[in-house]
Design a protein around this motif. Structure first.
Motif, PDB file in Angstrom:
ATOM      1  N   ALA A  84      -1.716 -35.197  -0.686  1.00  0.00           N
ATOM      2  CA  ALA A  84      -2.664 -36.614  -0.457  1.00  0.00           C
ATOM      3  C   ALA A  84      -3.791 -36.589  -1.524  1.00  0.00           C
ATOM      4  O   ALA A  84      -4.124 -37.697  -1.567  1.00  0.00           O
ATOM      5  CB  ALA A  84      -2.979 -37.015   0.804  1.00  0.00           C
ATOM      6  N   LEU A  85      -4.107 -35.416  -1.788  1.00  0.00           N
ATOM      7  CA  LEU A  85      -5.329 -35.464  -2.847  1.00  0.00           C
ATOM      8  C   LEU A  85      -4.855 -34.797  -4.134  1.00  0.00           C
ATOM      9  O   LEU A  85      -4.610 -33.675  -4.191  1.00  0.00           O
ATOM     10  CB  LEU A  85      -6.536 -34.658  -2.256  1.00  0.00           C
ATOM     11  CG  LEU A  85      -7.720 -34.532  -3.061  1.00  0.00           C
ATOM     12  CD1 LEU A  85      -8.340 -35.836  -3.192  1.00  0.00           C
ATOM     13  CD2 LEU A  85      -8.661 -33.388  -2.845  1.00  0.00           C
ATOM     14  N   THR A  86      -4.503 -35.761  -5.122  1.00  0.00           N
ATOM     15  CA  THR A  86      -3.773 -35.505  -6.568  1.00  0.00           C
ATOM     16  C   THR A  86      -4.122 -36.717  -7.410  1.00  0.00           C
ATOM     17  O   THR A  86      -4.264 -37.788  -6.941  1.00  0.00           O
ATOM     18  CB  THR A  86      -2.635 -34.875  -6.172  1.00  0.00           C
ATOM     19  OG1 THR A  86      -2.199 -34.447  -7.705  1.00  0.00           O
ATOM     20  CG2 THR A  86      -1.463 -35.891  -5.882  1.00  0.00           C
ATOM     21  N   PHE A  87      -3.805 -36.300  -8.510  1.00  0.00           N
ATOM     22  CA  PHE A  87      -3.697 -37.395  -9.765  1.00  0.00           C
ATOM     23  C   PHE A  87      -2.308 -38.389  -9.066  1.00  0.00           C
ATOM     24  O   PHE A  87      -1.411 -37.710  -8.938  1.00  0.00           O
ATOM     25  CB  PHE A  87      -3.489 -36.755 -11.006  1.00  0.00           C
ATOM     26  CG  PHE A  87      -3.283 -37.994 -12.148  1.00  0.00           C
ATOM     27  CD1 PHE A  87      -4.431 -38.804 -11.901  1.00  0.00           C
ATOM     28  CD2 PHE A  87      -2.414 -37.880 -12.962  1.00  0.00           C
ATOM     29  CE1 PHE A  87      -4.624 -39.862 -12.990  1.00  0.00           C
ATOM     30  CE2 PHE A  87      -2.460 -38.780 -14.030  1.00  0.00           C
ATOM     31  CZ  PHE A  87      -3.410 -39.809 -13.857  1.00  0.00           C
ATOM     32  N   VAL A  88      -2.713 -39.628  -9.379  1.00  0.00           N
ATOM     33  CA  VAL A  88      -1.516 -40.765  -8.802  1.00  0.00           C
ATOM     34  C   VAL A  88      -0.136 -40.401  -9.659  1.00  0.00           C
ATOM     35  O   VAL A  88       0.679 -40.752  -9.188  1.00  0.00           O
ATOM     36  CB  VAL A  88      -2.046 -42.056  -9.168  1.00  0.00           C
ATOM     37  CG1 VAL A  88      -2.142 -42.202 -10.688  1.00  0.00           C
ATOM     38  CG2 VAL A  88      -1.423 -43.028  -8.419  1.00  0.00           C
ATOM     39  N   ALA A  89      -0.083 -39.629 -10.875  1.00  0.00           N
ATOM     40  CA  ALA A  89       1.114 -39.450 -11.450  1.00  0.00           C
ATOM     41  C   ALA A  89       2.295 -38.919 -10.391  1.00  0.00           C
ATOM     42  O   ALA A  89       3.493 -39.242 -10.534  1.00  0.00           O
ATOM     43  CB  ALA A  89       0.873 -38.660 -12.628  1.00  0.00           C
ATOM     44  N   LEU A 101       8.250 -41.271  -0.797  1.00  0.00           N
ATOM     45  CA  LEU A 101       7.093 -40.457  -0.983  1.00  0.00           C
ATOM     46  C   LEU A 101       6.437 -40.362   0.494  1.00  0.00           C
ATOM     47  O   LEU A 101       6.398 -41.057   1.306  1.00  0.00           O
ATOM     48  CB  LEU A 101       5.962 -41.440  -1.754  1.00  0.00           C
ATOM     49  CG  LEU A 101       4.731 -40.871  -1.827  1.00  0.00           C
ATOM     50  CD1 LEU A 101       4.878 -39.673  -2.910  1.00  0.00           C
ATOM     51  CD2 LEU A 101       3.709 -41.814  -2.373  1.00  0.00           C
ATOM     52  N   GLU A 102       6.109 -38.957   0.596  1.00  0.00           N
ATOM     53  CA  GLU A 102       5.415 -38.623   1.880  1.00  0.00           C
ATOM     54  C   GLU A 102       4.442 -37.697   1.510  1.00  0.00           C
ATOM     55  O   GLU A 102       4.260 -36.835   0.433  1.00  0.00           O
ATOM     56  CB  GLU A 102       6.407 -37.651   2.808  1.00  0.00           C
ATOM     57  CG  GLU A 102       7.867 -38.163   3.318  1.00  0.00           C
ATOM     58  CD  GLU A 102       8.352 -37.307   4.370  1.00  0.00           C
ATOM     59  OE1 GLU A 102       7.916 -36.338   4.553  1.00  0.00           O
ATOM     60  OE2 GLU A 102       9.559 -37.664   4.491  1.00  0.00           O
ATOM     61  N   LEU A 103       3.276 -38.036   2.308  1.00  0.00           N
ATOM     62  CA  LEU A 103       2.050 -37.362   1.846  1.00  0.00           C
ATOM     63  C   LEU A 103       1.541 -36.139   2.727  1.00  0.00           C
ATOM     64  O   LEU A 103       1.753 -36.472   3.989  1.00  0.00           O
ATOM     65  CB  LEU A 103       0.919 -38.298   1.855  1.00  0.00           C
ATOM     66  CG  LEU A 103       0.828 -39.415   0.825  1.00  0.00           C
ATOM     67  CD1 LEU A 103      -0.255 -40.337   0.832  1.00  0.00           C
ATOM     68  CD2 LEU A 103       1.235 -38.980  -0.470  1.00  0.00           C
ATOM     69  N   ALA A 104       1.276 -35.225   2.378  1.00  0.00           N
ATOM     70  CA  ALA A 104       0.738 -34.102   3.202  1.00  0.00           C
ATOM     71  C   ALA A 104      -0.645 -33.794   3.085  1.00  0.00           C
ATOM     72  O   ALA A 104      -1.308 -33.855   2.012  1.00  0.00           O
ATOM     73  CB  ALA A 104       1.680 -32.848   2.979  1.00  0.00           C
ATOM     74  N   ASP A 105      -1.417 -33.178   3.781  1.00  0.00           N
ATOM     75  CA  ASP A 105      -2.794 -32.763   3.613  1.00  0.00           C
ATOM     76  C   ASP A 105      -3.015 -31.672   2.914  1.00  0.00           C
ATOM     77  O   ASP A 105      -2.077 -30.903   2.400  1.00  0.00           O
ATOM     78  CB  ASP A 105      -3.502 -32.710   4.971  1.00  0.00           C
ATOM     79  CG  ASP A 105      -4.862 -33.052   5.312  1.00  0.00           C
ATOM     80  OD1 ASP A 105      -5.564 -33.271   3.941  1.00  0.00           O
ATOM     81  OD2 ASP A 105      -5.325 -32.970   6.105  1.00  0.00           O
ATOM     82  N   VAL A 106      -4.307 -31.482   2.306  1.00  0.00           N
ATOM     83  CA  VAL A 106      -4.489 -30.073   1.677  1.00  0.00           C
ATOM     84  C   VAL A 106      -5.456 -29.179   2.330  1.00  0.00           C
ATOM     85  O   VAL A 106      -6.031 -29.595   3.193  1.00  0.00           O
ATOM     86  CB  VAL A 106      -5.283 -30.643   0.324  1.00  0.00           C
ATOM     87  CG1 VAL A 106      -4.448 -31.613  -0.725  1.00  0.00           C
ATOM     88  CG2 VAL A 106      -6.500 -31.469   0.644  1.00  0.00           C
ATOM     89  N   PRO A 341      -6.664 -35.497   7.552  1.00  0.00           N
ATOM     90  CA  PRO A 341      -8.217 -35.249   7.735  1.00  0.00           C
ATOM     91  C   PRO A 341      -8.891 -34.648   6.709  1.00  0.00           C
ATOM     92  O   PRO A 341     -10.194 -34.877   6.269  1.00  0.00           O
ATOM     93  CB  PRO A 341      -8.413 -34.703   9.163  1.00  0.00           C
ATOM     94  CG  PRO A 341      -7.151 -34.025   9.445  1.00  0.00           C
ATOM     95  CD  PRO A 341      -5.970 -34.717   8.654  1.00  0.00           C
ATOM     96  N   VAL A 342      -8.342 -33.631   6.160  1.00  0.00           N
ATOM     97  CA  VAL A 342      -9.163 -32.775   5.206  1.00  0.00           C
ATOM     98  C   VAL A 342      -9.307 -33.600   3.901  1.00  0.00           C
ATOM     99  O   VAL A 342     -10.267 -33.691   3.102  1.00  0.00           O
ATOM    100  CB  VAL A 342      -8.299 -31.660   4.910  1.00  0.00           C
ATOM    101  CG1 VAL A 342      -9.158 -30.781   3.850  1.00  0.00           C
ATOM    102  CG2 VAL A 342      -8.370 -30.640   6.143  1.00  0.00           C
ATOM    103  N   THR A 343      -8.007 -34.240   3.363  1.00  0.00           N
ATOM    104  CA  THR A 343      -8.346 -35.234   2.239  1.00  0.00           C
ATOM    105  C   THR A 343      -9.051 -36.305   2.611  1.00  0.00           C
ATOM    106  O   THR A 343     -10.001 -36.631   1.571  1.00  0.00           O
ATOM    107  CB  THR A 343      -6.882 -35.797   1.880  1.00  0.00           C
ATOM    108  OG1 THR A 343      -5.765 -34.670   1.511  1.00  0.00           O
ATOM    109  CG2 THR A 343      -7.045 -36.568   0.962  1.00  0.00           C
TER     110      THR A 343
END
Length: 378
Positions: A84-89, A101-106, A341-343
């Motif tokens: 979830a925390l990365t460049f949009v590319a 698209l699935e988002l996971a935390d960092v 929550p971390v992101t």
């Protein structure tokens, strides 16, 4: 050295007379695309990174797009997990390839994809493919490989990580960026690196409208490992001879570049000790592409302003993916914050200070500015 009174950028590139000569040589060669400069750059890049193959692309994003298409073409993937925390590319290429698209935390320390937040036991019993990002140059944590070896499962977005984690077998490929903010640049460009004969051929075909290397269109892609799948549609993702010539010249200085980045990071760690900043920690090999500190969220805007007044540029890497309207997936900010929550927390605290092979005088300018801004704001 950056002249006093001028803004110190958060990233900067250096072009030498040797770089200029290399580009002029390519320009005068009579061949501007699909020539020997690209071939040699691929060979040299593969040797440096420790992969069997390197396939040159017009950008890191087009290399990632080729990698994601391999997930669908060879693995039958319908969705891809992205931090979830990365460049949009990373999100754009998944959606652009027609996948969910699935988002996971960092991870709270490294800000890389947290393997514990990736659901590796879906209904079909097969782990979902994922893009593992080496955030800021910190090598991403390894993810469980797919149980079927010929099916690609993990892409390494190594845009920030050139020079570390060489030739890893944990990924079906690693994708690098050669943008001017990176450790070396080809002005624009990217590389797709892999140990697989089949995936390398697939990448070459994808970058040239899906054509086979003999220039003919074929209905299938045949792999040495016995996999037979439908071929990709493909795009024009080719790197020019001029870009390759610049990249080859820059690659000769990569080790010195990375060594200086490590020196700058060490100076920062020493000089910022005791300040009200949370400093980055290298848990695994680190390329120091970015130097990301963390501050109190409510004071980040004021801290950035104080640094800018003192001639130091900063950036936020990155906004959460869900803040991009195309990738909000119908969830509210509160719902996403609960999901990752971390992101949600750390994206409001992070700040990238200048990080490139600066000379001592420029580093000292940054240090003085950071100390003064901390005293004023934090």
């Amino acid at each position: 050295m950056i002249p006093r009174g001028a803004m110190i950028p958060h990233a900067n590139h250096v072009v030498t007379s040797e770089d200029e000569d290399a580009v002029l040589r390519a320009l005068r060669s009579g061949r501007l695309t699909q020539g020997q400069e690209v071939v040699e750059f691929e060979r040299e890049f593969a040797a440096y990174t420790g992969y069997k193959y390197a396939v040159a692309f017009s950008s890191g994003t087009t290399a990632l797009l080729a990698a994601v298409h391999a997930l669908r073409t060879c693995g039958g993937a319908s969705r891809v997990v992205v931090p979830a925390l990365t460049f949009v590319a990373d999100a754009n290429v998944v959606v652009g390839a027609g996948l969910a698209l699935e988002l996971a935390d960092v991870d709270a320390i490294t800000l890389c994809l947290d393997p514990n937040d990736v659901a590796f036991a879906p209904a079909d019993g097969m782990p979902p493919p994922a893009i593992a990002v080496s955030f800021a140059g910190q090598v991403a944590a390894p993810l469980p490989p797919h149980p079927v070896a010929v099916r690609p499962s993990v892409i390494h977005d190594a845009a920030h990580g050139l020079g570390v984690d060489k030739g890893s077998w944990a990924y079906h490929c690693a994708c690098y960026s050669l943008h001017p903010a990176k450790a070396i640049t080809s002005a624009e460009g990217g590389m797709y690196c892999t140990h697989s004969d089949g995936f390398a051929r697939l990448a070459r075909r994808f970058r040239d409208h899906g054509r086979w290397e003999d220039g003919l269109a074929h209905p299938t892609v045949e792999f040495n490992d016995g996999t037979h799948t439908s071929g990709p549609v493909g795009i024009n993702g080719r790197m020019s001879e001029l870009h390759a010539a610049l990249g080859r010249s820059q690659l000769k200085r990569i080790d010195a570049n990375l060594a200086r980045r490590r020196e700058v990071a060490a100076i920062y760690a020493r000089e910022f000790a005791g300040l009200p900043l949370e400093l980055p920690v290298a848990i695994r090999p680190h390329a120091w592409h970015l130097y990301v500190v963390r501050v109190e969220a409510e004071r980040r805007v004021a801290f950035r302003a104080a640094l800018r007044e003192r001639g130091v540029d900063t950036q936020v890497h990155y906004r959460p993916i869900w803040e991009h309207p195309a990738h909000a997936a119908g969830r509210s900010v509160a719902e996403w914050a609960e999901h990752c929550p971390v992101t949600a927390r750390e994206s409001r605290r992070i700040l990238s200070l200048p990080m490139w092979p600066m000379d001592d005088a420029t580093v000292e300018q940054v240090v003085v500015a950071v100390r003064a801004a901390c005293q004023e704001v934090l």
